[in-house]
Motif scaffolding. Structure first.
Motif, PDB file in Angstrom:
ATOM      1  N   GLU A 170       0.846  -1.241  -0.062  1.00  0.00           N
ATOM      2  CA  GLU A 170      -0.129  -0.079  -0.028  1.00  0.00           C
ATOM      3  C   GLU A 170       0.865   1.153   0.019  1.00  0.00           C
ATOM      4  O   GLU A 170       0.737   2.225  -0.765  1.00  0.00           O
ATOM      5  N   ILE A 171       1.675   1.545   0.897  1.00  0.00           N
ATOM      6  CA  ILE A 171       2.807   2.600   0.887  1.00  0.00           C
ATOM      7  C   ILE A 171       3.680   2.808  -0.400  1.00  0.00           C
ATOM      8  O   ILE A 171       3.787   3.726  -0.526  1.00  0.00           O
ATOM      9  N   GLY A 172       4.005   1.562  -0.725  1.00  0.00           N
ATOM     10  CA  GLY A 172       4.629   1.490  -2.063  1.00  0.00           C
ATOM     11  C   GLY A 172       4.168   2.194  -3.171  1.00  0.00           C
ATOM     12  O   GLY A 172       4.550   2.942  -3.878  1.00  0.00           O
ATOM     13  N   GLN A 173       2.517   2.082  -3.097  1.00  0.00           N
ATOM     14  CA  GLN A 173       1.861   2.661  -4.369  1.00  0.00           C
ATOM     15  C   GLN A 173       1.737   4.081  -4.052  1.00  0.00           C
ATOM     16  O   GLN A 173       1.586   4.906  -4.879  1.00  0.00           O
ATOM     17  N   GLU A 174       1.748   4.496  -2.748  1.00  0.00           N
ATOM     18  CA  GLU A 174       1.573   5.934  -2.485  1.00  0.00           C
ATOM     19  C   GLU A 174       2.843   6.725  -2.747  1.00  0.00           C
ATOM     20  O   GLU A 174       2.812   8.168  -2.890  1.00  0.00           O
ATOM     21  N   ILE A 175       4.219   5.829  -2.451  1.00  0.00           N
ATOM     22  CA  ILE A 175       5.317   6.945  -2.692  1.00  0.00           C
ATOM     23  C   ILE A 175       5.496   7.213  -4.153  1.00  0.00           C
ATOM     24  O   ILE A 175       5.521   6.688  -5.107  1.00  0.00           O
ATOM     25  N   PRO A 176       5.657   8.637  -4.289  1.00  0.00           N
ATOM     26  CA  PRO A 176       5.889   8.749  -5.906  1.00  0.00           C
ATOM     27  C   PRO A 176       7.189   8.624  -6.322  1.00  0.00           C
ATOM     28  O   PRO A 176       8.171   8.366  -5.697  1.00  0.00           O
ATOM     29  N   GLU A 177       7.454   8.394  -7.545  1.00  0.00           N
ATOM     30  CA  GLU A 177       8.752   7.933  -8.108  1.00  0.00           C
ATOM     31  C   GLU A 177       9.903   9.161  -7.862  1.00  0.00           C
ATOM     32  O   GLU A 177      11.002   8.591  -7.981  1.00  0.00           O
ATOM     33  N   SER A 178       9.362  10.312  -7.515  1.00  0.00           N
ATOM     34  CA  SER A 178      10.452  11.163  -7.228  1.00  0.00           C
ATOM     35  C   SER A 178      11.293  10.897  -5.972  1.00  0.00           C
ATOM     36  O   SER A 178      12.284  11.394  -5.758  1.00  0.00           O
ATOM     37  N   LYS A 179      10.358  10.139  -5.115  1.00  0.00           N
ATOM     38  CA  LYS A 179      10.915   9.973  -3.850  1.00  0.00           C
ATOM     39  C   LYS A 179      11.532   8.335  -3.637  1.00  0.00           C
ATOM     40  O   LYS A 179      12.176   7.992  -2.680  1.00  0.00           O
ATOM     41  N   TRP A 180      11.268   7.504  -4.825  1.00  0.00           N
ATOM     42  CA  TRP A 180      11.755   6.393  -4.685  1.00  0.00           C
ATOM     43  C   TRP A 180      13.051   5.812  -4.280  1.00  0.00           C
ATOM     44  O   TRP A 180      13.563   4.985  -3.857  1.00  0.00           O
ATOM     45  N   THR A 181      14.303   6.912  -5.041  1.00  0.00           N
ATOM     46  CA  THR A 181      15.405   6.647  -4.461  1.00  0.00           C
ATOM     47  C   THR A 181      15.862   7.345  -3.448  1.00  0.00           C
ATOM     48  O   THR A 181      17.324   7.585  -3.299  1.00  0.00           O
ATOM     49  N   HIS A 182      14.983   8.037  -2.614  1.00  0.00           N
ATOM     50  CA  HIS A 182      15.500   9.004  -1.378  1.00  0.00           C
ATOM     51  C   HIS A 182      16.297   8.067  -0.329  1.00  0.00           C
ATOM     52  O   HIS A 182      15.854   6.706  -0.363  1.00  0.00           O
ATOM     53  N   PRO A 183      17.334   8.387   0.141  1.00  0.00           N
ATOM     54  CA  PRO A 183      18.030   7.606   1.222  1.00  0.00           C
ATOM     55  C   PRO A 183      17.428   7.446   2.670  1.00  0.00           C
ATOM     56  O   PRO A 183      16.153   8.039   2.851  1.00  0.00           O
ATOM     57  N   THR A 184      17.543   6.335   3.246  1.00  0.00           N
ATOM     58  CA  THR A 184      16.568   6.209   4.460  1.00  0.00           C
ATOM     59  C   THR A 184      17.480   6.048   5.657  1.00  0.00           C
ATOM     60  O   THR A 184      18.751   5.952   5.398  1.00  0.00           O
ATOM     61  N   ALA A 185      17.006   5.860   6.830  1.00  0.00           N
ATOM     62  CA  ALA A 185      17.727   5.962   7.942  1.00  0.00           C
ATOM     63  C   ALA A 185      18.565   4.495   8.124  1.00  0.00           C
ATOM     64  O   ALA A 185      19.506   4.163   8.948  1.00  0.00           O
ATOM     65  N   CYS A 186      18.279   3.597   7.310  1.00  0.00           N
ATOM     66  CA  CYS A 186      18.919   2.316   7.261  1.00  0.00           C
ATOM     67  C   CYS A 186      20.253   2.482   6.250  1.00  0.00           C
ATOM     68  O   CYS A 186      20.144   2.963   5.105  1.00  0.00           O
ATOM     69  N   PRO A 187      21.381   2.218   7.110  1.00  0.00           N
ATOM     70  CA  PRO A 187      22.587   2.912   6.286  1.00  0.00           C
ATOM     71  C   PRO A 187      22.772   2.112   5.039  1.00  0.00           C
ATOM     72  O   PRO A 187      22.715   1.290   4.887  1.00  0.00           O
ATOM     73  N   SER A 188      23.233   3.302   4.138  1.00  0.00           N
ATOM     74  CA  SER A 188      23.403   3.073   2.661  1.00  0.00           C
ATOM     75  C   SER A 188      22.334   2.645   1.901  1.00  0.00           C
ATOM     76  O   SER A 188      22.366   2.405   0.656  1.00  0.00           O
TER      77      SER A 188
END
Length: 272
Positions: A23-41
């Motif tokens: 569900e959240i995968g569908q919500e996330i826009p393509e523009s954010k798909w490669t944003h870094p996360t707090a999980c290192p690297s």
């Protein structure tokens, strides 16, 4: 006090977190798909790829062998395996990764629900060494839940501290606090460290240090140190997430032996 390892309960929690990820995968826009996360690297896409890769491996797919995998972030064989799966999907689109996760959800759910009690209890390899398959699947709930929160944070979707997967994650974390307090924080014999968890998931328990440190729900002795910590902060700290400056980290309080309490907080990260 804990969550059972009954097949139906564990698989229901796995299905819950997989469905929420889709569900959240569908919500996330393509523009954010490669944003870094707090999980290192790892980016948002990498977190999804990790979940897909692990379930693909459990479904019997061979591990990809990627030349030149980034070994600078690899600490052990499990992490190396994870990185091969992640890097194998770096060229995959959001749609391709989510479609693969959706198909694996169906395949894995069907297989898990068809297991016999003997298969469910069979000892085998897991991230914590030899363990019943039931325990391994509880760890899968916890892992998926942790990465869901990584994704949510990076995508500005808000954390999700409720539901069966969150409750099971707390049940998986809690026994490890004996290791954290007794071994990593080196609490002296006779110490009692009380954890007061709140915020979506609520639990109060002691870690009592004798010849070894163990978790107790019998709050019958005065604690040496009390840690009051939100469930969100608790999970982020035990996962070693790089959330420096996050508001929820300011809502951790230590009372009693402050030096011991701070030592426990510093050493909460026990994950591989």
């Amino acid at each position: 006090m804990g969550t059972t390892l009954q097949l139906d309960d564990v698989v229901t929690d796995l299905e819950e977190v997989w469905e929420r990820l889709l569900e959240i995968g569908q919500e996330i826009p393509e523009s954010k798909w490669t944003h870094p996360t707090a999980c290192p690297s790892w980016s948002i896409a990498d977190n999804f790829a990790h979940i897909v890769g692990t379930e693909a491996m459990l479904a019997g797919e061979p591990r990809p062998n990627i030349a030149g995998v980034d070994m600078s972030i690899v600490k052990n064989p499990i992490a190396e395996m994870n990185q091969h799966w992640v890097e194998s999907m770096r060229s995959s689109s959001k749609t391709e990764i989510l479609d693969r996760l959706s198909k694996l959800k169906e395949t894995r759910s069907k297989r898990l629900r068809s297991m016999t009690p003997e298969e469910w209890e069979t000892l085998g390899p897991s991230p914590v060494g030899q363990a019943p398959y039931a325990r391994f699947m509880q760890i899968r709930v916890f892992d998926c839940y942790m990465h869901e929160q990584d994704i949510r944070q990076a995508a500005d979707l808000g954390f999700h501290p409720y539901g069966g997967a969150a409750e099971r994650s707390l049940a998986e974390i809690t026994p490890a606090m004996g290791f954290v307090v007794g071994k990593k924080a080196n609490a002296p014999k006779g110490s009692i460290v009380r954890f007061v968890i709140s915020g979506g998931q609520n639990s109060t328990f002691d870690v009592k240090v004798g010849d070894r440190a163990s978790v107790s729900y019998d709050l019958d002795s005065s604690p040496t140190t009390v840690l009051e910590i939100g469930f969100l902060a608790f999970t982020r700290l035990i996962g070693g997430r790089s959330d420096d400056g996050a508001d929820y980290l300011t809502r951790v309080t230590v009372s009693g032996d402050n030096a011991l309490g701070e030592r426990v907080l510093t050493n909460l990260n026990y994950l591989i």
